[in-house]
Structures are given as structure tokens and as C-alpha cells.
Scaffold this active site. Structure first.
Site, PDB file in Angstrom:
ATOM      1  CB  THR A 192      -6.054  -4.480  10.484  1.00  0.00           C
ATOM      2  OG1 THR A 192      -5.228  -5.308   9.684  1.00  0.00           O
ATOM      3  CG2 THR A 192      -5.286  -3.255  10.894  1.00  0.00           C
TER       4      THR A 192
ATOM      5  N   GLY B 119       3.054  -4.542   4.947  1.00  0.00           N
ATOM      6  CA  GLY B 119       1.758  -4.096   4.427  1.00  0.00           C
ATOM      7  C   GLY B 119       1.609  -2.584   4.538  1.00  0.00           C
ATOM      8  CG  ASP B 120      -2.370  -1.203   4.905  1.00  0.00           C
ATOM      9  OD1 ASP B 120      -2.265  -2.450   4.959  1.00  0.00           O
ATOM     10  OD2 ASP B 120      -3.244  -0.575   5.523  1.00  0.00           O
TER      11      ASP B 120
ATOM     12  N   GLY C 273      -7.718  -3.621   5.319  1.00  0.00           N
ATOM     13  CA  GLY C 273      -8.029  -4.173   3.996  1.00  0.00           C
ATOM     14  C   GLY C 273      -6.776  -4.696   3.319  1.00  0.00           C
TER      15      GLY C 273
HETATM   16  N1  ASP Z   1      -4.186  -4.029   5.923  1.00  0.00           N
HETATM   17  C1  ASP Z   1      -3.597  -5.209   6.520  1.00  0.00           C
HETATM   18  C2  ASP Z   1      -2.441  -5.658   5.685  1.00  0.00           C
HETATM   19  O1  ASP Z   1      -2.569  -5.739   4.477  1.00  0.00           O
HETATM   20  C3  ASP Z   1      -4.576  -6.339   6.662  1.00  0.00           C
HETATM   21  C4  ASP Z   1      -5.849  -6.014   7.380  1.00  0.00           C
HETATM   22  O2  ASP Z   1      -6.337  -4.908   7.322  1.00  0.00           O
HETATM   23  O3  ASP Z   1      -6.366  -6.917   8.055  1.00  0.00           O
HETATM   24  O4  ASP Z   1      -1.417  -5.974   6.239  1.00  0.00           O
END
Ligand code: ASP
Length: 301
Positions: free
Chosen positions: A182, A212-213, A233
Site C-alpha cells: 500500500t 480493507g482499512d 498492513g
Molecule cells: N492495508 C491494506 C489492506 O489490508 C494492505 C496493505 O497495506 O498493503 O487492504
């Protein structure tokens, strides 16, 4: 004084990729430092631009370089937030090149906070974002490999180990190394305004429609008068922690580097695999992660 910090995701990054990614981060920081000198641009403009540059790189898991979902499609999440509480995000958006810019339009041109799926895509078209569906060959190849792992019932490792229930949708689980990617940016501009932005393709083989977050305020992105933060994450775990909100709350009492360390320590206790960047109200920038590595870099003018 103005200060920016950016990240290109956390996880276990191969040596070669780590170096190549670091070079891109440095190149983007060089360009963004020039942008920061422009007195007409605010923190929001700067974080949007920095994230756009990372979204255009195949190296990172956002925009063009997004990892693919279970169906082999790029479905992206992105958000942007200013220290006055303005927020906009898109979830499960597709066929656009720069999701974070659509998130900014949600913030500025609608009465809403989050638009998702087809609604977000239709809104993007109305706002003048053209269709963009090109996928990097490397991502298509990797998707095929992962789907084969599923069919062969190979053991789960790394980020894909989080999808324990995916076996309900396929025969078994699959393997990959822990890997995120990300992108995010947090900036205090020369007037002291703070903004944060994050953009992602999510996690490999996520189910269609998974959010996601990243597009959740206080989870993947947060900003207030105390500072701003962007997370990367395991999204599901980050949402449970409201990780960026917690990090910025800690900036009331601690400078950004300590606040972020503390937030990641708390997250680690809860088994949340993550990385954070942030800038506090005094312009201190910091980062923290509990994964093997994280791409990041900062510049001050
Ligand atoms: N946080 C992101 C998600 O879970 C993934 C990432 O940080 O690469 O969608």
C-alpha cells in the site's frame, strides 16, 4: 517549515525489490520537495500528488500496481483526510488510474464520506476520470501462480495466511510470503496544515467486495489538529485497532516518532501486522512497523 513522509507498504520485501523501491521513493521525494515549495499548494494537494506518483508505479500495491482479488481483478481502496476533519474515500473501486484523486472528489464534491464499487466508478466518470483497466503482466502471472497454489492445497504463509476462511470458496488455502505494498503520504505544509492519504489494491486474492482499512477513517488514514497518520498492513486487524486514530491521539502527548512506536507496540500485542507513518502538530515526522521491512522516506524544507 514543511515536512512530508511517504510509505510504499510494509512486509517482507526481497533485497532487489527493496533497493528498486527505495530508488523510486527517493525520486518521488525529490519531485515532491519542489511541489512543497509552491505556496499555493496545501497539505491536501501535496499528499494527493505524492500518492498519485506512487499509484502510477508498478512496484507498489496501489493504482496501476494493485494486487489482484480472487477473481483476478484490481479492486482498490483509497482515502484522504485534512486536519479540519474533512474526509473522503472510495472502496472497491475499479477501472480508474488514481483512486486517491477520486477520494478527494468525494471529500470536496459530495455530502458523503465513502463511495464504493460501481457507485464510486460511476461517480469517477462524472468527475471526468477516464477508464483505466491496464494490468501489469507481473501481477497477472502472480495471480495465476496463487490460484494454482489454491488448487494444489499448498500451505499458507505470509499475508495470504489471513484468509483462513477462503477455503470455503476454494479447496484449500494457499501460499505467499508476507507482502504488502500500500502507499501513503502525510504532510505538514508551510502554513502548518496537516493532511494524510492512503491508497491500496488490498491483499492478494481478497474476496470480491472486500473493504480493507484504507478507506475507513481512523483505520488506514487519519488527521486532526494533533497530527496525521497513514497505515499499511493487515487491513482487518488495523480496522479493529483504529490504528491511525490511536496513533494521532498519542501525538497529543508524544512527538510523532514515539507516538507511532507506541501505536505499533499496542498493535503488535493484539497480533496486528502493520506499519505506520505520521507527522505531528510540531512538524516532526516518524514511522514504525512490526513487519520485516517497510518502504518509506521523508523530506523537510
Ligand atoms: N492495508 C491494506 C489492506 O489490508 C494492505 C496493505 O497495506 O498493503 O487492504
Amino acid at each position: 517549515m514543511a515536512h512530508i513522509i511517504i510509505h510504499g507498504g510494509a512486509g517482507r520485501i526481497d533485497k532487489d525489490r527493496e533497493e528498486a523501491g527505495n530508488k523510486i521513493i527517493e525520486k518521488i521525494l525529490d519531485e515532491i520537495t519542489e511541489v512543497m515549495r509552491d505556496k499555493n499548494l496545501t497539505a491536501i494537494d501535496i499528499v494527493e500528488k505524492a500518492v498519485n506518483m506512487m499509484e502510477d508505479e508498478e512496484m507498489f500495491n496501489a493504482g496501476y500496481g494493485s494486487v489482484l482479488n480472487y477473481d483476478g481483478a484490481a479492486e482498490m481502496d483509497a482515502s484522504i483526510m485534512a486536519d479540519d476533519g474533512s474526509f473522503g474515500s472510495v472502496a472497491s473501486i475499479y477501472s480508474v488510474k488514481n483512486p486517491v484523486s477520486v477520494a478527494r472528489k468525494v471529500m470536496e464534491e459530495t455530502d458523503h464520506l465513502i463511495l464504493n464499487g460501481k457507485g464510486a466508478v460511476d461517480f469517477a466518470r462524472v468527475m471526468g476520470f477516464s477508464e483505466f483497466t491496464r494490468l501489469p503482466e507481473g501481477r497477472k502471472k502472480r495471480w495465476k501462480e496463487l490460484r494454482k497454489c489454491l488448487d494444489k492445497n499448498e500451505t499458507a504463509q505470509g499475508e495470504l495466511r489471513y484468509w483462513k476462511k477462503l477455503k470455503h470458496f476454494s479447496n484449500d488455502y494457499y501460499k505467499d510470503r508476507e507482502k504488502y505494498g500500500t502507499v501513503g503520504a502525510v504532510c505538514m505544509d508551510i502554513t502548518g496544515k496537516i493532511a494524510a492519504a492512503t491508497s491500496t489494491g488490498g491483499i492478494w486474492l481478497k474476496l470480491y467486495g472486500r473493504v480493507g482499512d484504507t478507506p475507513i477513517m481512523g483505520a488506514g488514514t487519519y488527521a486532526s489538529m494533533y497530527g496525521g497518520a497513514s497505515a499499511t498492513g493487515h487491513g482487518e486487524a488495523i480496522i479493529k485497532q483504529f490504528l491511525t486514530k490511536r496513533a494521532v491521539e498519542l501525538m497529543k502527548d508524544y512527538p510523532a516518532p514515539e507516538a507511532l512506536e507506541k501505536a505499533v507496540e499496542e498493535a503488535t500485542e493484539k497480533g496486528c501486522s502493520c506499519g505506520l507513518i505520521g507527522v505531528d502538530k510540531c512538524g516532526n515526522a516518524g514511522y514504525a512497523f512490526n513487519t520485516t521491512s517497510m518502504w518509506y522516506g521523508s523530506r523537510k524544507i
